[in-house]
Design a protein around this motif. Structure first.
Motif, PDB file in Angstrom:
ATOM      1  N   UNK A  93      45.240  38.964  53.267  1.00 17.75           N
ATOM      2  CA  UNK A  93      43.525  38.761  52.891  1.00 17.75           C
ATOM      3  C   UNK A  93      44.593  37.878  51.459  1.00 17.75           C
ATOM      4  N   UNK A  94      43.452  36.665  50.725  1.00 21.00           N
ATOM      5  CA  UNK A  94      43.839  37.146  49.492  1.00 21.00           C
ATOM      6  C   UNK A  94      42.648  37.186  48.466  1.00 21.00           C
ATOM      7  N   UNK A  95      43.686  37.360  47.460  1.00 20.98           N
ATOM      8  CA  UNK A  95      43.072  38.292  46.106  1.00 20.98           C
ATOM      9  C   UNK A  95      42.023  37.117  45.504  1.00 20.98           C
ATOM     10  N   UNK A  96      41.967  35.976  46.529  1.00 15.76           N
ATOM     11  CA  UNK A  96      40.416  34.953  45.166  1.00 15.76           C
ATOM     12  C   UNK A  96      39.423  34.949  46.156  1.00 15.76           C
ATOM     13  N   UNK A  97      39.617  36.087  47.421  1.00 11.36           N
ATOM     14  CA  UNK A  97      38.521  35.933  47.842  1.00 11.36           C
ATOM     15  C   UNK A  97      37.505  37.289  47.412  1.00 11.36           C
ATOM     16  N   UNK A  98      37.862  38.261  46.680  1.00  6.56           N
ATOM     17  CA  UNK A  98      37.668  39.216  46.071  1.00  6.56           C
ATOM     18  C   UNK A  98      36.680  39.636  44.947  1.00  6.56           C
ATOM     19  N   UNK A  99      35.361  38.740  45.403  1.00  5.32           N
ATOM     20  CA  UNK A  99      34.677  38.673  44.034  1.00  5.32           C
ATOM     21  C   UNK A  99      34.613  39.968  43.372  1.00  5.32           C
ATOM     22  N   UNK A 100      34.691  41.116  43.461  1.00  4.24           N
ATOM     23  CA  UNK A 100      33.989  42.520  42.364  1.00  4.24           C
ATOM     24  C   UNK A 100      35.374  42.818  41.825  1.00  4.24           C
ATOM     25  N   UNK A 101      36.654  42.650  42.605  1.00  2.00           N
ATOM     26  CA  UNK A 101      37.721  42.886  41.997  1.00  2.00           C
ATOM     27  C   UNK A 101      37.724  41.640  40.947  1.00  2.00           C
ATOM     28  N   UNK A 102      37.855  40.554  41.039  1.00  2.00           N
ATOM     29  CA  UNK A 102      38.219  39.445  40.310  1.00  2.00           C
ATOM     30  C   UNK A 102      37.909  39.411  38.699  1.00  2.00           C
ATOM     31  N   UNK A 103      37.644  40.003  38.281  1.00  2.00           N
ATOM     32  CA  UNK A 103      36.531  40.171  36.899  1.00  2.00           C
ATOM     33  C   UNK A 103      37.771  41.032  36.378  1.00  2.00           C
ATOM     34  N   UNK A 104      38.448  41.789  37.127  1.00  2.00           N
ATOM     35  CA  UNK A 104      39.761  42.911  36.585  1.00  2.00           C
ATOM     36  C   UNK A 104      41.420  42.335  36.920  1.00  2.00           C
ATOM     37  N   UNK A 105      41.186  41.241  37.320  1.00  2.00           N
ATOM     38  CA  UNK A 105      42.232  40.656  36.924  1.00  2.00           C
ATOM     39  C   UNK A 105      43.055  39.395  36.577  1.00  2.00           C
TER      40      UNK A 105
ATOM     41  N   UNK B 194      46.655  49.556  52.402  1.00  2.00           N
ATOM     42  CA  UNK B 194      47.019  48.407  52.414  1.00  2.00           C
ATOM     43  C   UNK B 194      48.218  48.312  51.419  1.00  2.00           C
ATOM     44  N   UNK B 195      48.858  47.258  50.911  1.00  2.00           N
ATOM     45  CA  UNK B 195      49.208  47.242  49.962  1.00  2.00           C
ATOM     46  C   UNK B 195      49.265  45.762  49.234  1.00  2.00           C
ATOM     47  N   UNK B 196      49.928  45.363  47.716  1.00  2.00           N
ATOM     48  CA  UNK B 196      49.454  44.394  47.020  1.00  2.00           C
ATOM     49  C   UNK B 196      50.115  44.373  45.613  1.00  2.00           C
ATOM     50  N   UNK B 197      50.108  43.395  45.679  1.00  2.00           N
ATOM     51  CA  UNK B 197      50.741  43.606  43.644  1.00  2.00           C
ATOM     52  C   UNK B 197      49.957  42.930  43.003  1.00  2.00           C
ATOM     53  N   UNK B 198      48.845  43.503  42.069  1.00  2.00           N
ATOM     54  CA  UNK B 198      47.705  42.840  41.727  1.00  2.00           C
ATOM     55  C   UNK B 198      48.456  42.200  39.559  1.00  2.00           C
ATOM     56  N   UNK B 199      47.799  41.173  38.882  1.00  2.00           N
ATOM     57  CA  UNK B 199      47.968  41.187  37.529  1.00  2.00           C
ATOM     58  C   UNK B 199      47.128  42.009  37.129  1.00  2.00           C
ATOM     59  N   UNK B 200      46.291  43.046  36.445  1.00  2.00           N
ATOM     60  CA  UNK B 200      45.110  43.587  35.808  1.00  2.00           C
ATOM     61  C   UNK B 200      45.783  42.984  34.524  1.00  2.00           C
ATOM     62  N   UNK B 201      44.118  42.689  33.577  1.00  2.00           N
ATOM     63  CA  UNK B 201      44.485  42.382  32.504  1.00  2.00           C
ATOM     64  C   UNK B 201      44.333  44.145  31.009  1.00  2.00           C
ATOM     65  N   UNK B 202      45.511  44.513  30.619  1.00  2.00           N
ATOM     66  CA  UNK B 202      45.549  45.232  29.814  1.00  2.00           C
ATOM     67  C   UNK B 202      44.133  45.165  28.555  1.00  2.00           C
TER      68      UNK B 202
ATOM     69  N   UNK C  77      44.472  47.046  25.621  1.00  2.00           N
ATOM     70  CA  UNK C  77      45.188  47.021  24.265  1.00  2.00           C
ATOM     71  C   UNK C  77      44.896  45.334  24.235  1.00  2.00           C
ATOM     72  N   UNK C  78      45.985  44.534  25.175  1.00  2.00           N
ATOM     73  CA  UNK C  78      46.287  43.500  24.506  1.00  2.00           C
ATOM     74  C   UNK C  78      45.669  42.180  25.652  1.00  2.00           C
ATOM     75  N   UNK C  79      45.238  42.477  26.185  1.00  2.00           N
ATOM     76  CA  UNK C  79      44.842  41.663  26.748  1.00  2.00           C
ATOM     77  C   UNK C  79      45.933  40.123  27.785  1.00  2.00           C
ATOM     78  N   UNK C  80      46.943  41.055  28.081  1.00  2.00           N
ATOM     79  CA  UNK C  80      47.818  40.105  28.968  1.00  2.00           C
ATOM     80  C   UNK C  80      48.108  41.186  30.079  1.00  2.00           C
ATOM     81  N   UNK C  81      48.808  40.203  30.710  1.00  2.00           N
ATOM     82  CA  UNK C  81      48.949  40.865  32.780  1.00  2.00           C
ATOM     83  C   UNK C  81      49.917  42.257  32.795  1.00  2.00           C
ATOM     84  N   UNK C  82      49.649  42.800  33.287  1.00  2.00           N
ATOM     85  CA  UNK C  82      50.230  44.691  33.218  1.00  2.00           C
ATOM     86  C   UNK C  82      50.228  43.645  35.259  1.00  2.00           C
ATOM     87  N   UNK C  83      51.415  44.768  35.104  1.00  2.00           N
ATOM     88  CA  UNK C  83      51.899  44.631  36.900  1.00  2.00           C
ATOM     89  C   UNK C  83      51.324  46.053  37.356  1.00  2.00           C
TER      90      UNK C  83
END
Length: 181
Positions: free
Chosen positions: A25-37, A63-71, A73-79
């Motif tokens: 499944x594409x991460x683009x399709x997840x509405x609730x999760x999208x704000x955190x990515x 389920x397995x995936x690799x997310x890029x969350x918003x840190x 503290x610094x508002x940058x990508x967090x693996x």
């Protein structure tokens, strides 16, 4: 693996057939999760097996995936890698929830068909940290609130002090406390 997983599934029917769903499944399709990515590019690999144990219909898999969350503290990508085991018992009443075996979470199903994406998104959200941040101190924490250097701060303090005019009056004071001459 399937190129396309079904949008809606009938979990009870799949459990009766001992069905299996594998795909992405594409991460683009997840509405609730999208704000955190930080970035919604990527896929979630889904591997679910539906079965029955007595009267209990259940879903097991991973389920397995690799997310890029918003840190936060610094508002940058967090693996954030996610490898989640799924153990769901399909229920349609509160009494059935109490009878679930240990280690199983309830999946409350009121209608015949449910959105597969919602099941996967719920599991992803359960595997996210409450406050995503880098494990080590963020290297570049420039969030816009820059603190001035000490000489610059002193100069700014003198210029912006609303009582600076009073220092001139204090210098005019006579030894007896009166400013009149």
């Amino acid at each position: 693996m399937l190129d396309r997983l079904p949008r809606y599934i009938d979990p009870l029917h799949l459990a009766d057939k001992r069905g299996e769903l594998k795909g992405e499944l594409s991460l683009k399709d997840f509405g609730r999760l999208g704000d955190m990515l930080f970035d919604t590019d990527g896929k979630v690999v889904v591997d679910l097996f539906f079965s029955r144990e007595g009267r209990l219909a259940k879903i097991e898999g991973k389920i397995e995936t690799h997310l890029q969350l918003v840190c936060q503290n610094c508002l940058k990508a967090l693996d954030w890698p996610v490898q989640a085991e799924i153990h769901l018992g399909i229920v349609n009443s509160l009494e059935q929830i109490d009878r679930l075996p240990p280690g199983f979470e309830p999946l409350f199903v009121e209608e015949e068909k449910v959105l597969l994406q919602d099941i996967v998104e719920d599991e992803l959200l359960l595997n996210l940290p409450q406050y995503p941040k880098h494990p080590e101190p963020c290297a570049d924490q420039d969030t816009g609130s820059r603190t001035p250097s000490q000489p610059e701060a002193d100069r700014q303090k003198r210029q912006d002090n609303p009582f600076s005019i009073l220092t001139n009056l204090k210098n005019l004071e006579s030894p007896h406390g009166s400013t009149k001459k």
